[in-house]
Motif scaffolding. Sequence first.
Motif, PDB file in Angstrom:
ATOM      1  N   UNK A 146      -3.034   6.201  -9.724  1.00  0.00           N
ATOM      2  CA  UNK A 146      -2.629   7.608  -9.543  1.00  0.00           C
ATOM      3  C   UNK A 146      -1.225   7.647  -8.966  1.00  0.00           C
ATOM      4  N   UNK A 147      -0.394   8.473  -9.572  1.00  0.00           N
ATOM      5  CA  UNK A 147       0.947   8.688  -9.027  1.00  0.00           C
ATOM      6  C   UNK A 147       1.163  10.191  -8.889  1.00  0.00           C
ATOM      7  N   UNK A 154       9.213  13.322  -3.187  1.00  0.00           N
ATOM      8  CA  UNK A 154       8.842  11.912  -3.035  1.00  0.00           C
ATOM      9  C   UNK A 154       7.746  11.531  -4.024  1.00  0.00           C
ATOM     10  N   UNK A 155       7.671  10.228  -4.298  1.00  0.00           N
ATOM     11  CA  UNK A 155       6.636   9.670  -5.172  1.00  0.00           C
ATOM     12  C   UNK A 155       5.639   8.892  -4.319  1.00  0.00           C
ATOM     13  N   UNK A 156       4.347   9.148  -4.573  1.00  0.00           N
ATOM     14  CA  UNK A 156       3.287   8.435  -3.855  1.00  0.00           C
ATOM     15  C   UNK A 156       2.396   7.750  -4.891  1.00  0.00           C
ATOM     16  N   UNK A 157       2.143   6.455  -4.662  1.00  0.00           N
ATOM     17  CA  UNK A 157       1.362   5.649  -5.594  1.00  0.00           C
ATOM     18  C   UNK A 157       0.053   5.251  -4.918  1.00  0.00           C
ATOM     19  N   UNK A 158      -1.069   5.465  -5.637  1.00  0.00           N
ATOM     20  CA  UNK A 158      -2.387   5.157  -5.084  1.00  0.00           C
ATOM     21  C   UNK A 158      -3.224   4.409  -6.107  1.00  0.00           C
ATOM     22  N   UNK A 159      -4.226   3.651  -5.600  1.00  0.00           N
ATOM     23  CA  UNK A 159      -5.103   2.880  -6.495  1.00  0.00           C
ATOM     24  C   UNK A 159      -6.536   3.390  -6.386  1.00  0.00           C
ATOM     25  N   UNK A 160      -7.106   3.335  -5.181  1.00  0.00           N
ATOM     26  CA  UNK A 160      -8.475   3.792  -4.949  1.00  0.00           C
ATOM     27  C   UNK A 160      -8.622   4.131  -3.474  1.00  0.00           C
ATOM     28  N   UNK A 161      -9.766   4.688  -3.050  1.00  0.00           N
ATOM     29  CA  UNK A 161      -9.927   5.145  -1.659  1.00  0.00           C
ATOM     30  C   UNK A 161      -9.843   4.048  -0.607  1.00  0.00           C
ATOM     31  N   UNK A 162      -9.914   2.773  -1.020  1.00  0.00           N
ATOM     32  CA  UNK A 162      -9.885   1.675  -0.045  1.00  0.00           C
ATOM     33  C   UNK A 162      -8.583   0.878  -0.091  1.00  0.00           C
ATOM     34  N   UNK A 163      -7.710   1.212  -1.026  1.00  0.00           N
ATOM     35  CA  UNK A 163      -6.445   0.482  -1.170  1.00  0.00           C
ATOM     36  C   UNK A 163      -5.302   1.274  -0.550  1.00  0.00           C
ATOM     37  N   UNK A 164      -4.273   0.585  -0.059  1.00  0.00           N
ATOM     38  CA  UNK A 164      -3.150   1.303   0.574  1.00  0.00           C
ATOM     39  C   UNK A 164      -2.397   2.178  -0.407  1.00  0.00           C
ATOM     40  N   UNK A 165      -1.770   3.216   0.114  1.00  0.00           N
ATOM     41  CA  UNK A 165      -0.872   4.029  -0.698  1.00  0.00           C
ATOM     42  C   UNK A 165       0.554   3.565  -0.434  1.00  0.00           C
ATOM     43  N   UNK A 166       1.412   3.790  -1.414  1.00  0.00           N
ATOM     44  CA  UNK A 166       2.827   3.442  -1.281  1.00  0.00           C
ATOM     45  C   UNK A 166       3.662   4.704  -1.467  1.00  0.00           C
ATOM     46  N   UNK A 167       4.550   4.942  -0.529  1.00  0.00           N
ATOM     47  CA  UNK A 167       5.553   6.001  -0.682  1.00  0.00           C
ATOM     48  C   UNK A 167       6.884   5.287  -0.873  1.00  0.00           C
ATOM     49  N   UNK A 168       7.488   5.442  -2.036  1.00  0.00           N
ATOM     50  CA  UNK A 168       8.732   4.704  -2.306  1.00  0.00           C
ATOM     51  C   UNK A 168       9.567   5.438  -3.344  1.00  0.00           C
ATOM     52  N   UNK A 169      10.866   5.139  -3.324  1.00  0.00           N
ATOM     53  CA  UNK A 169      11.749   5.706  -4.337  1.00  0.00           C
ATOM     54  C   UNK A 169      11.898   4.724  -5.495  1.00  0.00           C
ATOM     55  N   UNK A 170      12.535   5.164  -6.565  1.00  0.00           N
ATOM     56  CA  UNK A 170      12.640   4.340  -7.769  1.00  0.00           C
ATOM     57  C   UNK A 170      13.407   3.052  -7.508  1.00  0.00           C
ATOM     58  N   UNK A 171      14.429   3.116  -6.672  1.00  0.00           N
ATOM     59  CA  UNK A 171      15.250   1.930  -6.387  1.00  0.00           C
ATOM     60  C   UNK A 171      14.618   1.051  -5.306  1.00  0.00           C
ATOM     61  N   UNK A 172      13.514   1.510  -4.699  1.00  0.00           N
ATOM     62  CA  UNK A 172      12.841   0.834  -3.599  1.00  0.00           C
ATOM     63  C   UNK A 172      13.794   0.574  -2.427  1.00  0.00           C
ATOM     64  N   UNK A 173      14.691   1.529  -2.201  1.00  0.00           N
ATOM     65  CA  UNK A 173      15.525   1.436  -1.002  1.00  0.00           C
ATOM     66  C   UNK A 173      14.666   1.674   0.236  1.00  0.00           C
ATOM     67  N   UNK A 178       4.075   1.548   3.217  1.00  0.00           N
ATOM     68  CA  UNK A 178       2.683   1.241   2.868  1.00  0.00           C
ATOM     69  C   UNK A 178       1.802   1.743   3.999  1.00  0.00           C
ATOM     70  N   UNK A 179       0.762   2.497   3.652  1.00  0.00           N
ATOM     71  CA  UNK A 179      -0.155   3.032   4.664  1.00  0.00           C
ATOM     72  C   UNK A 179      -1.585   2.766   4.220  1.00  0.00           C
ATOM     73  N   UNK A 180      -2.363   2.127   5.093  1.00  0.00           N
ATOM     74  CA  UNK A 180      -3.771   1.853   4.784  1.00  0.00           C
ATOM     75  C   UNK A 180      -4.598   3.129   4.933  1.00  0.00           C
ATOM     76  N   UNK A 181      -5.561   3.352   4.051  1.00  0.00           N
ATOM     77  CA  UNK A 181      -6.439   4.524   4.189  1.00  0.00           C
ATOM     78  C   UNK A 181      -7.494   4.295   5.268  1.00  0.00           C
ATOM     79  N   UNK A 182      -8.208   5.361   5.642  1.00  0.00           N
ATOM     80  CA  UNK A 182      -9.297   5.251   6.606  1.00  0.00           C
ATOM     81  C   UNK A 182     -10.563   5.821   5.982  1.00  0.00           C
ATOM     82  N   UNK A 183     -11.682   5.356   6.483  1.00  0.00           N
ATOM     83  CA  UNK A 183     -12.963   5.855   5.980  1.00  0.00           C
ATOM     84  C   UNK A 183     -13.233   7.278   6.474  1.00  0.00           C
TER      85      UNK A 183
END
Length: 370
Positions: free
Chosen positions: A254-255, A336-355, A359-364
């Motif tokens: 998910x993006x 901003x762009x936020x990238x996610x995988x599933x409820x137990x995987x970290x999300x990434x907030x990053x720009x296209x150039x990755x400047x 990374x933030x871990x989710x919580x239950x």
Amino acid sequence: MKIVCTKSSLLQGVNIVLKAVSNKTTLPILECILLEVSNQTITLTANDMELGIETVIEGNVLEPGKIALNAKLFSEIVRKLPDNDITITTNSSHQAVITCEKSKFTISGQGGEDFPLLPEIEKQQSITISQFMLKEVIRQTIFSISDNESNKLMTGELFEISDDNLKVVSLDGHRISIRNIELKDCYENIKVVVPGKTLSDLSKILNGGTEDEVHIYFTNKHILFELDQTIVVSRLLEGEYYNINQMLSTDYETKIQINKKEFLNCIDRASLLIRESDKKPIVINIQEDSMQLSIQSFIGSMKEEIYIRKEGKDLLIGFNPKFLMDALRVIDDEVIDIYLVNPKAPCFIKDAAQSYVYLILPVNFNAANI
């Protein structure tokens, strides 16, 4: 020793070096500021044996000499003197006489010869960066260092230089902050871990000017920041920093694209219902072109929807709201762009150039209460 200088000049110098005065020591000399006068130069120095700061101030030198004065007392005296010229003289009994207008203080000091010198740094490996950029990099990463002294490496930040790139990394076990900076020149590869306290104190000294430069020198044990009339020397943290590359993934299910300010304000509102001891997560429900944020605590509940652009799957995930806000506050982009995988995987907030990469871990959370 005898000098005359303005209160503003002396106070500015004292405030700079105060950051390196030891608060917990059995050595009284480390609670002092060294005032050293020679060759028409007035130098203030403080050194807690981990961090040392030296700065040169403007003033008139009438007689050379040096003395170590209790930092707390000396700084309070200077702070409360009238806004006029200050004269400081010393005698052979290690006493300092501080006069300004009709005020006169006589305080005991210690011999300047007993004060520990700052370590000599060989100026071989170095980089140059603007004060503005270094101050920004620290601001955008310092919040995610750990305050747990049992894991020393997490209390510092990784400075990694590769060719013309400076990467600065901090982590605390729940999140990672990364800033990549393009340098003007290419340099040898360098990898060191700088104490977070050093960077926090340095940030308060930097004037943030885009045209003003900082020269950073590296050795195996120390790092030296040279700026304006001030030098900051710090011990490095020893040990191999974590391999963060294995924690970073480009895969996502998910993006979303979202207005940063709107997202931050929404989380900020939701946080009104959380006491720090509650540790209640903010739950994010991503569906089609909207994202619903909800929170439920002992105080009450709140729900709010934000418009987003989404690619990929719907997702229900929970986060510590403080961790999200810390990252969002230091990002300057409007969208901003936020990238996610599933409820137990970290999300990434990053720009296209990755400047920047956050990374933030989710919580239950209990989905039944949402």
